[in-house]
Design a protein around this motif. Structure first.
Motif, short mmCIF file in Angstrom:
data_model
loop_
_atom_site.label_atom_id
_atom_site.label_comp_id
_atom_site.label_asym_id
_atom_site.label_seq_id
_atom_site.Cartn_x
_atom_site.Cartn_y
_atom_site.Cartn_z
N UNK A 155 27.55 44.97 44.84
CA UNK A 155 28.72 44.77 44.00
C UNK A 155 30.02 45.21 44.68
N UNK A 156 30.07 46.35 45.36
CA UNK A 156 31.33 46.71 46.04
C UNK A 156 31.80 45.65 47.03
N UNK A 157 30.86 45.00 47.72
CA UNK A 157 31.25 43.94 48.65
C UNK A 157 31.84 42.76 47.87
N UNK A 158 31.21 42.41 46.75
CA UNK A 158 31.73 41.30 45.93
C UNK A 158 33.15 41.58 45.46
N UNK A 159 33.40 42.81 45.04
CA UNK A 159 34.73 43.17 44.57
C UNK A 159 35.73 43.15 45.73
#
Length: 568
Positions: A155-159
């Motif tokens: 998720x941090x990469x997606x954000x």
């Protein structure tokens, strides 16, 4: 607000427990550069995935105010961010393992149109993105280590790669906003220049297939006939040449399979903006345009169809006509009357999907069946009055009936997907021929003022634990792109052809329930006005009800909201 490290600790504390323990994770968690909201946790790993959202504050997101201050720019930015985040999520979906829906990481997949959605919202520069995630399990036992991968690794990469201006490919967000502003400029020019539609040179109109809305490869690029060419000087793209369809009566003629319906379909979808690369980015139609067709079997309630149908043998009043099973001609008459009520200034029609006896009655038929014995006034005899007296334009595909040539201001021939202006040739062919009747007495615009039956805003359920019964909100369900139910009452909108996204159908279902609970007893136009005002002031989530705003809901046009309540 709880921190991400507290979330990590909670995850590890419930590892290997039974699946319902995941419910304890619901709430908001700070990850420093964004907030994760776990809004709904699925009941088991085989149920629909859990609903989550992330919110990035305006300073972190970093998008210039000029990108989101105007509504059309903001909608384009939201659409861009949803697609961008979705591409990142697709890289990680199912990388976490487990049973059932474990490891799903996905967003609503938008189509070719750019529409306002609940999936991504930009407010004051802050970005909220709603998505779904399958919380992993082995059987029905929590596998928290795999969920930790999703929330702390993926998720941090997606954000970071999906929602921040600083990580966007250089110039890409600017191109999105410039395209939105250029399209907005074209829409304003339609009004100034008296155009019903504009089709840019180079546009790709054919679609990949009947089930794919992507542009067809190796399709013939559109080229305007010289006599219809208009050049618009767009603020960013500069000069764009294309075909301007002037307000009035325009016919699209030509042989079968030469592109008549393809052009009309592009104009039908031209009420929406399209993503870059769609081929129809600058196919722009009057935003009020409505596709009209016969709709055998539709329900009609208290609709004024007297402009087209009168003197029924039964003596029924056609100024407030109702039926549960309309014929092709009756349904088409109702569809036109209701479109006018919804404010449409352009009607789009195709001979192939129209009722023949509604469109025209030839001379031989009129000589055999006297006018006084025929309740239907054919559309041919109303088209000129609709334009000349009410300012309602018509764009009509014709393939077998030449009578409409007498009414036409412009005739476009599609010849192997090449557009030709044959107005002069068509008019020359009429010389020496006897014109059919082109006008009928008693022209008037339909009288509005119908109320919609909004009874049944709750359902009664037996309370087996406490005894007795209780009242509950009606459940909303969507079936594909074109049908929904509110409680036990279903509505099929398959012939409302300008619904282009299942999220719009979902929104209509929520609107019906909201109207049942808050707007009962009002006229249809008042209900629609109240709903559109509510959405403009408080956002689409305001009609959805409940606490959290659901993903997968998209704004329909006013015309489709009217169409929904008219059929309800």
């Amino acid at each position: 607000m709880r921190t991400s490290e507290e979330l990590r600790s909670s995850l590890r504390s419930i590892d290997r427990r039974s699946y319902p323990a995941y419910k304890s994770l619901a709430g908001s968690w700070s990850f420093g550069r964004y907030v994760l909201n776990i809004e709904h946790v699925q009941g088991d790993p085989f149920a629909a995935p859990s609903q989550l959202s992330v919110t990035v504050d305006g300073r972190t997101a970093g998008f210039p105010a000029a990108f989101w201050e105007a509504r059309w720019d903001r909608t384009a930015l939201e659409d861009y961010l949803l697609r961008r985040f979705g591409r990142q999520a697709g890289r990680f979906s199912h990388q976490a393992k487990g049973s059932g829906k474990s490891g799903v990481l996905a967003v609503t997949v938008p189509g070719q149109e750019v529409v306002e959605r609940t999936d991504c919202e930009v407010r004051g520069g802050a970005v909220t993105l709603r998505f779904e995630a399958g919380f992993p399990a082995d059987g029905r036992t929590i596998n928290a280590r795999e969920l930790e991968k999703i929330l702390f690794d993926f998720l941090p990469v997606c954000v970071e790669q999906g929602l921040l201006y600083a990580t966007a490919p250089k110039g890409e967000p600017e191109r999105v906003i410039e395209l939105a502003e250029d399209r907005r400029f074209v829409r304003e020019e339609l009004e100034r220049l008296g155009l019903a539609a504009f089709v840019a040179d180079g546009a790709v109109l054919p679609r990949e297939s009947g089930v794919s809305d992507r542009p067809m490869r190796d399709a013939v690029p559109f080229q305007s006939p010289e006599s219809m060419a208009v050049t618009l000087n767009l603020p960013h793209r500069g000069a764009v040449r294309g075909m301007g369809i002037r307000r009035g009566i325009t016919l699209i003629a030509g042989g079968g399979y030469h592109g008549k319906s393809t052009l009309l379909k592009a104009l039908e979808r031209g009420v929406y903006d399209h993503v870059a690369g769609d081929g129809r980015e600058f196919v722009i139609t009057d935003s009020t345009a409505v596709k009209i067709r016969a709709e055998d079997g539709r329900k009609v309630t208290d609709t004024d169809i007297s402009l087209f149908i009168n003197r029924l043998p039964s003596g029924r009043d056609t100024s407030r006509f109702s039926t549960l099973d309309a014929s092709g001609s009756t349904s088409q008459a109702a569809n036109i009357s209701e479109a006018l009520e919804a404010g449409s200034k352009v009607l789009l029609m195709d001979e192939d999907t129209s009722a023949t006896n509604f469109m025209v009655r030839d001379e031989l038929m009129q000589s055999v069946i006297a006018r006084g014995q025929e309740p239907i006034t054919p559309f041919l005899e109303r088209a000129l009055d609709l334009w000349q007296k009410a300012g309602v334009s018509l764009i009509l595909v014709v393939g077998s009936c030449g009578a409409y040539f007498y009414t036409a201001d412009c005739v476009i021939q599609m010849d192997a997907y090449h557009a030709k202006d044959i107005t002069s040739e068509a008019k020359a062919a009429l010389e020496g021929r006897t014109a059919p009747t082109l006008s009928a007495p008693g022209f008037h615009l339909p009288v509005c003022g119908r109320t919609v039956d909004l009874s049944g805003s709750t359902q009664t359920r037996r309370n087996y634990r406490g005894g007795g019964t209780r009242q509950e909100r009606l459940k909303v369900r969507r079936f594909g792109k074109t049908a929904f139910s509110v409680g036990e009452r279903e509505l099929d909108l398959r012939y409302v052809e300008q619904l282009v996204d299942g999220g719009q159908t979902q929104a209509l279902a929520y609107m019906v329930r909201y109207a049942q609970e808050n707007l009962a007893g009002q006229r249809v136009d008042a209900v629609v006005a109240a709903l559109t005002r509510l959405i403009a002031e408080r956002g689409l989530g305001a009609v959805c009800g409940g606490g959290n705003v659901p993903a997968g809901v998209a704004v329909p046009r006013v015309q489709e909201i009217f169409a929904c309540f008219n059929r309800y």
